[in-house]
Design a protein around this motif. Structure first.
Motif, short mmCIF file in Angstrom:
data_model
loop_
_atom_site.label_atom_id
_atom_site.label_comp_id
_atom_site.label_asym_id
_atom_site.label_seq_id
_atom_site.Cartn_x
_atom_site.Cartn_y
_atom_site.Cartn_z
N ALA A 187 67.00 -10.05 2.14
CA ALA A 187 66.55 -8.74 1.69
C ALA A 187 65.36 -8.92 0.76
O ALA A 187 65.30 -9.87 -0.02
N ARG A 188 64.43 -7.99 0.84
CA ARG A 188 63.21 -8.09 0.03
C ARG A 188 63.53 -8.15 -1.47
O ARG A 188 62.93 -8.91 -2.21
N GLU A 189 64.53 -7.36 -1.90
CA GLU A 189 64.85 -7.34 -3.33
C GLU A 189 65.42 -8.67 -3.80
O GLU A 189 65.23 -9.07 -4.96
N ASP A 190 66.12 -9.38 -2.91
CA ASP A 190 66.65 -10.69 -3.28
C ASP A 190 65.52 -11.71 -3.46
O ASP A 190 65.57 -12.57 -4.35
N LEU A 191 64.52 -11.63 -2.61
CA LEU A 191 63.37 -12.53 -2.76
C LEU A 191 62.56 -12.16 -3.99
O LEU A 191 62.12 -13.02 -4.75
N GLU A 192 62.37 -10.87 -4.21
CA GLU A 192 61.57 -10.41 -5.35
C GLU A 192 62.22 -10.81 -6.66
O GLU A 192 61.53 -11.04 -7.66
N ALA A 193 63.55 -10.93 -6.66
CA ALA A 193 64.27 -11.33 -7.87
C ALA A 193 63.93 -12.75 -8.30
O ALA A 193 64.17 -13.14 -9.45
N LEU A 194 63.34 -13.52 -7.39
CA LEU A 194 62.96 -14.90 -7.71
C LEU A 194 61.60 -14.98 -8.41
O LEU A 194 61.25 -16.03 -8.95
N ARG A 195 60.85 -13.89 -8.42
CA ARG A 195 59.50 -13.95 -9.00
C ARG A 195 59.50 -14.32 -10.48
O ARG A 195 58.70 -15.17 -10.91
N PRO A 196 60.38 -13.73 -11.31
CA PRO A 196 60.39 -14.14 -12.72
C PRO A 196 60.68 -15.62 -12.91
O PRO A 196 60.14 -16.25 -13.82
N VAL A 197 61.50 -16.19 -12.03
CA VAL A 197 61.82 -17.62 -12.12
C VAL A 197 60.59 -18.44 -11.74
O VAL A 197 60.26 -19.44 -12.40
N ALA A 198 59.90 -18.02 -10.67
CA ALA A 198 58.68 -18.73 -10.25
C ALA A 198 57.62 -18.66 -11.34
O ALA A 198 56.92 -19.65 -11.62
N GLU A 199 57.51 -17.51 -11.99
CA GLU A 199 56.54 -17.36 -13.08
C GLU A 199 56.92 -18.21 -14.29
O GLU A 199 56.06 -18.73 -14.99
N GLU A 200 58.24 -18.36 -14.51
CA GLU A 200 58.71 -19.20 -15.61
C GLU A 200 58.37 -20.66 -15.36
O GLU A 200 58.05 -21.40 -16.29
N ILE A 201 58.43 -21.10 -14.10
CA ILE A 201 58.05 -22.48 -13.77
C ILE A 201 56.59 -22.72 -14.15
O ILE A 201 56.26 -23.75 -14.75
N VAL A 202 55.72 -21.79 -13.79
CA VAL A 202 54.30 -21.93 -14.10
C VAL A 202 54.08 -21.89 -15.61
O VAL A 202 53.32 -22.71 -16.16
N ARG A 203 54.76 -20.97 -16.29
CA ARG A 203 54.61 -20.87 -17.75
C ARG A 203 55.03 -22.18 -18.42
O ARG A 203 54.34 -22.69 -19.30
N ALA A 204 56.18 -22.72 -17.99
CA ALA A 204 56.68 -23.96 -18.58
C ALA A 204 55.71 -25.11 -18.35
O ALA A 204 55.48 -25.93 -19.24
N ALA A 205 55.13 -25.18 -17.15
CA ALA A 205 54.16 -26.24 -16.86
C ALA A 205 52.94 -26.12 -17.76
O ALA A 205 52.44 -27.12 -18.29
N ARG A 206 52.45 -24.91 -17.95
CA ARG A 206 51.27 -24.70 -18.79
C ARG A 206 51.57 -24.94 -20.27
O ARG A 206 50.69 -25.37 -21.02
N ASP A 207 52.82 -24.67 -20.68
CA ASP A 207 53.21 -24.85 -22.08
C ASP A 207 53.74 -26.25 -22.37
O ASP A 207 54.19 -26.51 -23.48
N HIS A 208 53.72 -27.12 -21.35
CA HIS A 208 54.23 -28.49 -21.50
C HIS A 208 55.71 -28.51 -21.89
O HIS A 208 56.16 -29.41 -22.60
N ASP A 209 56.45 -27.50 -21.43
CA ASP A 209 57.89 -27.40 -21.68
C ASP A 209 58.60 -28.08 -20.50
O ASP A 209 58.95 -27.43 -19.51
N LEU A 210 58.83 -29.38 -20.62
CA LEU A 210 59.33 -30.14 -19.48
C LEU A 210 60.77 -29.81 -19.12
O LEU A 210 61.11 -29.72 -17.93
N ILE A 211 61.61 -29.63 -20.13
CA ILE A 211 62.99 -29.24 -19.85
C ILE A 211 63.01 -27.87 -19.20
O ILE A 211 63.72 -27.64 -18.21
N GLY A 212 62.24 -26.94 -19.75
CA GLY A 212 62.17 -25.60 -19.18
C GLY A 212 61.66 -25.62 -17.76
O GLY A 212 62.12 -24.87 -16.90
N TYR A 213 60.68 -26.49 -17.50
CA TYR A 213 60.12 -26.64 -16.15
C TYR A 213 61.19 -27.06 -15.16
O TYR A 213 61.36 -26.45 -14.10
#
Length: 224
Positions: free
Chosen positions: A109-135
């Motif tokens: 379902a589209r809503e199930d996939l869309e629910a993953l966007r905040p997690v995908a954005e968190e991966i990018v944020r963690a990489a940019r912030d050098h937060d390795l555990i968070g990544y």
């Protein structure tokens, strides 16, 4: 009241155990705890300034994850992963995750996939912030939650186990080279392809992503 005090004590003990396990994972990722080396609970407890019990319990948690292995009367050895192991783990993950990505794209379902966007954005944020555990935590959540959309719990368990066995030791070096950010951004690319209904494109993206991750390990001398 006695039961309540006991429950509070157990909760506090578990919290300390979790904090120690978190710190030990960070030390593994940074390379401070080296593969092949043996560390005793009392030795580590002295570094933390706490008793050996929560450290020993935390190390047992890591042993269940395959990160360390008990050494009788000595402590725990940080497990080593060689190039052959990494190649095999990556091959198995590719055989599972690539076709499942296509199948999930067609069925989820589209809503199930869309629910993953905040997690995908968190991966990018963690990489940019050098937060390795968070990544690593966000990356794990993304991949396993995505696979869970297949409805196959055993498949999720299998990939989860493979991820534990091919964890990224020495991730700090990759972070310093800026190699984590492109890998992190691939999660957003993958999600966009899936939301667009491009199953073939999503499969290709996942295959490229897993190959990219494996190449990052190789750049770091083969030690994940």
């Amino acid at each position: 009241m006695g039961h309540l005090k006991q429950r509070n004590l157990i909760t506090a003990t578990e919290r300390l155990r979790d904090q120690v396990a978190h710190a030990l994972r960070a030390a593994l990722i940074s390379g401070e705890l080296r593969p092949g080396e043996v560390y005793s609970a009392p030795q580590l407890a002295e570094d933390f300034g706490i008793s050996a019990t929560p450290v020993r319990e935390a190390m047992l948690d890591l042993a269940r994850e395959g990160l360390v292995e008990p050494v009788r009367n000595k402590g725990f050895r940080v497990t080593e992963v060689n190039e052959r192991d990494l190649d095999q783990y990556t091959e198995i993950r590719t055989l599972i995750e690539v076709p499942m990505t296509g199948r999930i794209t067609r069925a989820a379902a589209r809503e199930d996939l869309e629910a993953l966007r905040p997690v995908a954005e968190e991966i990018v944020r963690a990489a940019r912030d050098h937060d390795l555990i968070g990544y690593l935590e966000a990356d794990r959540q993304f991949h396993l939650t995505l696979l869970a959309l297949s409805g196959n719990e055993r498949l999720v368990e299998t990939v989860g186990d493979l991820r534990k066995r091919s964890r990224l030791y020495g991730l700090t070096a990759l972070d310093e080279r800026g190699d984590l950010i492109p890998s992190a951004e691939e999660h957003l690319e993958l999600l966009d392809l899936m939301l667009a209904g491009d199953a073939k494109g999503a499969e290709k993206c996942m295959a490229r992503h897993l190959g990219h991750v494996r190449s990052l390990w190789a750049k770091d001398g083969g030690t994940p």
